[in-house]
Enzyme design. Structure first.
Site, PDB file in Angstrom:
ATOM      1  CB  CYS A  34     -13.325   1.550  -8.730  1.00  0.00           C
ATOM      2  SG  CYS A  34     -11.843   2.492  -9.046  1.00  0.00           S
TER       3      CYS A  34
ATOM      4  CD  GLU B 130      -2.754   1.741   0.404  1.00  0.00           C
ATOM      5  OE1 GLU B 130      -2.532   2.824   0.158  1.00  0.00           O
ATOM      6  OE2 GLU B 130      -3.153   0.808  -0.152  1.00  0.00           O
TER       7      GLU B 130
END
EC number: 2.1.1.35
Length: 604
Positions: free
Chosen positions: A550, A473
């Site tokens: 997304c 991340e």
């Protein structure tokens, strides 16, 4: 006004074919051109300074270091051009490719880089075309341009520019509640079954595009592709029925509210912008009538709005770079905790005055009218005059309450910091992650790579099924949360690494010795960096990849590059899609999550 460059997310399949050539002409001493097709500007015989006051401010803008590259080869992509410029040892800040006109606007961070680009690129031959480079005029301030057009229309001149298409005509005779609903939840009047049908058709179109591109980029897959199309209604893999959101209203656990003058004329209004700045609008409307915002968040917005209207500080003006109140971000959770992040421009206020303001905020939300709003974490964020990379890296100052909020998902508990990513629809995220876990086909010998892991939700929810989880991340806050979350949920077989996926992933992947390696990637809207895709392709022991997107259109280059034929640059056997599904995390809008399962081709 932010300067944002999309990341490079596709792979160049051929070696560079750039050849040096004689310059056609020298444009370094030319006056800035007024040709700005991407901004919809024309020469109108007036002073350009009317539209460009921002470049004279003592603020950073790359628009003053802008060039126009002409005579580009046909059918090149944004990533082709970015790679070409990188191979010239250039580092562009922004690229705007006008493919149909065969030119591009490119901005740089300083004059040195701009002049270097003009010297190195002008006259170079690329794919049979000699490139021409000239200075370009900065982007006009869209609000000022729109205002001028409206003034001309009022004076009987040319008609004002058409409103920016938002999916609905924002007729001024409609109630503000309808106009804002059309802007932020464009499907709010469409029955939910029809919303799902539209999103499923969109997913099917994505698969049709991917099917066509696989055929173009990997001829060896054609026999398999033809067989798949016969079985799956013309697409490369079966598309499973769309999974609906368990809740269609009040589902957003995070919203960012602009602070500006209200569309009803009320000053210091907190809400959603009715249009876009580039469409000439700064007015905002309260979220009180919107159906996707929870009641708890609406209560905080109204309470905060009441507070700022009692202060002497003006709202921030993106046109003049003046004022203070900029944004309110509210995060809610099923644990009845609420985080409010107040974004404030200090301008030249003395430190003691800012300290007094924060103390006033603290008292208001702990002992005053705001006490009943439910805020359990109050954060204060100082903004600079121009934040080119967004707000996610700005430090937060805790004013009152706890530093975090917590959320429950799939029976697990997660800590969430102000800037950490967490899916905005918690109930639908449970549906998404359950499907991802099923598709990953994990066992106790598996190693799971969780790329773009945020607060660790996917990896932590699947950790008990596998031998080891490795999360990657970019946001340090999210990594800190992920480590705490793993410990809080009693997990010891999970580790997290902070940094860019393209920098960390190859090293992490090479260190994994497990024979059963599965990757789950849930990247930002633009998709994964090409170096991550290259590393995935090289790691032959990585057999299965679940890609959660997304924005599947933006990630299409990633899908294609996973499947394309091996080359001098792309090593390792390709993947092929075997399952696809849409999951609706954003009811009342056209947005949707798309999940694709890719498996490595076995040539044996």
């Amino acid at each position: 006004m932010a300067d944002v460059t999309p990341p490079d997310s596709s792979i160049l399949n051929e070696e560079s074919d750039v050849q040096p050539g004689p310059p056609q002409e020298n444009h370094q001493d030319d006056e800035p051109t007024a040709e700005s097709i991407n901004e919809g500007e024309e020469r109108e015989g007036r002073s350009s300074s009317n539209f460009y006051p921002y470049i004279k401010e003592d603020l950073f803008t790359s628009e003053i270091f802008k060039v126009k590259i002409q005579n580009l080869p046909k059918n090149i992509s944004f990533n082709d051009l970015k790679r070409f410029l990188n191979k010239q040892w250039l580092n562009p800040h922004k690229i705007k490719l006008m493919g149909k006109q065969n030119f591009a606007f490119v901005t740089f961070k300083n004059q040195k880089d701009r002049d270097k680009a003009m010297n190195l690129v002008h006259g170079v031959q690329w794919k049979g075309r000699y490139l021409s480079v000239r200075l370009a005029q900065p982007k006009a301030d869209p609000l000022l341009r729109k205002r001028r057009q409206d003034e001309e229309a009022a004076d009987g001149g040319q008609p004002a520019a058409k409103r920016l298409a938002e999916g609905h005509d924002c007729a001024e005779d409609e109630p503000l509640s309808v106009r804002i609903a059309n802007a932020v939840t464009p499907l709010w009047q469409v029955p939910y079954d029809e919303q799902l049908s539209r999103k499923e058709r969109e997913a099917e179109e994505i698969l049709h595009t991917l099917t066509r591109e696989i055929g173009n980029s990997n001829k060896a897959m054609l026999p398999w592709l033809f067989a798949q199309k016969e079985r799956n209604k013309g697409v490369c893999c079966p598309l499973e029925p769309i999974k609906p959101s368990p809740v269609q209203t009040e589902y957003r656990n995070k919203c960012e509210y602009v602070i500006s003058v209200g569309a009803d004329g009320e000053d210091k209004t907190v809400g959603f912008r009715l249009g876009k700045y580039k469409g000439g609008s700064c007015a905002v409307v309260s979220p009180s009538d919107t159906i996707h915002v929870p009641a708890a968040a609406k209560r905080v917005v109204l309470t905060f709005q009441n507070y700022i209207r009692t202060t002497p500080y003006a709202v921030y003006s993106p046109e003049r770079y003046e004022g203070h109140w900029r944004q309110l971000t509210v995060r809610t959770s099923r644990t009845n905790q609420i985080m409010a992040m107040v974004f404030f421009h200090p301008q030249k206020l003395p430190e003691d005055e800012i300290a007094s303001l924060k103390e006033s905020l603290r008292r208001y939300f702990t002992d005053g009218e705001g006490k009943d709003s439910g805020v359990t974490s109050l954060q204060f964020v100082r903004m600079g005059q121009r934040t080119s990379a967004g707000t996610e890296d700005l430090p937060c100052e805790l004013v009152a309450g706890d530093a975090w909020i917590h959320e429950e998902l799939l029976g697990l508990r997660f800590r969430i910091s102000p800037h950490s990513f967490f899916q905005t629809n918690t109930l639908a995220a449970e549906v998404l992650y359950s499907s991802v876990g099923e598709w990953a086909q994990l066992d106790h010998d598996s190693t799971l790579l969780d790329v773009c892991c945020g607060t660790g939700t996917i990896g932590i929810s699947l950790a008990k099924r596998v031998r080891k989880v490795i999360g990657i991340e970019l946001c340090q806050e999210a990594v800190n949360d992920a480590k705490v979350n793993a410990q809080a949920n009693g997990l010891t077989n999970i580790e997290f690494h902070c940094g860019k996926a393209e920098d960390i992933f190859p090293t992490v992947l090479n260190a994994v010795v497990s024979p059963n390696v599965t990757a789950i990637v849930d990247p930002p809207r633009a998709g994964l960096h090409s170096r991550v895709i290259l590393a995935i392709r090289r790691a032959e022991h990585l057999k299965r990849l679940v890609y959660v997107s997304c924005n599947a259109k933006a990630a299409m280059n990633n899908f294609i590059d996973l499947c394309r034929a091996p080359s001098n640059r792309v090593h390792g056997a390709p993947f092929r899609p075997v399952r696809a599904m849409a999951v609706d995390l954003f009811p009342q809008t056209m947005h949707c999550e798309t999940v694709l399962l890719f498996e490595r081709v076995d040539y044996r």
